[in-house]
Design a protein around this motif. Structure first.
Motif, PDB file in Angstrom:
ATOM      1  N   LEU A   1      25.894  90.029  -4.940  1.00  0.00           N
ATOM      2  CA  LEU A   1      26.070  88.699  -4.344  1.00  0.00           C
ATOM      3  C   LEU A   1      26.429  87.690  -5.419  1.00  0.00           C
TER       4      LEU A   1
ATOM      5  N   LEU B   1      29.070  87.958  -0.418  1.00  0.00           N
ATOM      6  CA  LEU B   1      28.553  89.323  -0.457  1.00  0.00           C
ATOM      7  C   LEU B   1      29.585  90.221  -1.094  1.00  0.00           C
TER       8      LEU B   1
ATOM      9  N   ILE C   1      28.198  81.462  -0.979  1.00  0.00           N
ATOM     10  CA  ILE C   1      27.496  82.741  -1.030  1.00  0.00           C
ATOM     11  C   ILE C   1      28.501  83.798  -0.620  1.00  0.00           C
TER      12      ILE C   1
ATOM     13  N   ARG D   1      21.382  90.947   4.354  1.00  0.00           N
ATOM     14  CA  ARG D   1      20.440  91.793   3.624  1.00  0.00           C
ATOM     15  C   ARG D   1      20.649  93.289   3.833  1.00  0.00           C
TER      16      ARG D   1
ATOM     17  N   ILE E   1      19.380  84.077   0.692  1.00  0.00           N
ATOM     18  CA  ILE E   1      20.081  85.265   1.203  1.00  0.00           C
ATOM     19  C   ILE E   1      19.711  85.396   2.678  1.00  0.00           C
TER      20      ILE E   1
END
Length: 102
Positions: free
Chosen positions: A83, A97, A95, A46, A41
């Motif tokens: 995620l 979000l 990946i 974050r 991540i």
């Protein structure tokens, strides 16, 4: 479980790899955000994430011997998906979000 269905479907839709639910091993873990490596991540993703994440992790080896790891990071309290992550032989392949950035 919808996480496992996502994992099987992501193979077909994104990576053109066939897999069956019966071939997938899985586990759940709670991790603190500061324990998670930046390669999994990135720091820029974050913001807005809770301090504790529940990871539903799935592992599958395809017919070519390639190891696939899929993970859904969820809010440990609300269980909301935050995620989606796919790792192919140790390299991040996807990946995504799921939360709104501030």
């Amino acid at each position: 479980m919808k996480e496992h269905e996502w994992f099987v479907n992501i193979f077909k839709d994104e990576f053109e790899v066939e897999g069956e639910l019966e071939e997938i091993s899985f586990e759940s873990n709670e991790l603190y955000l500061d324990e998670i490596d930046e390669s999994l991540i990135p720091n820029e993703m974050r913001d807005g994430l809770p301090k504790v994440l529940m990871f539903e992790t799935m592992v599958f080896e395809d017919h070519e011997g390639i190891e696939w790891i899929g993970a859904i990071a969820k809010d440990s309290e609300s269980k909301e998906w935050l995620l989606k992550i796919v790792i192919r032989d140790g390299e991040t392949a996807l990946i995504q979000l799921m939360v709104k950035e501030n």
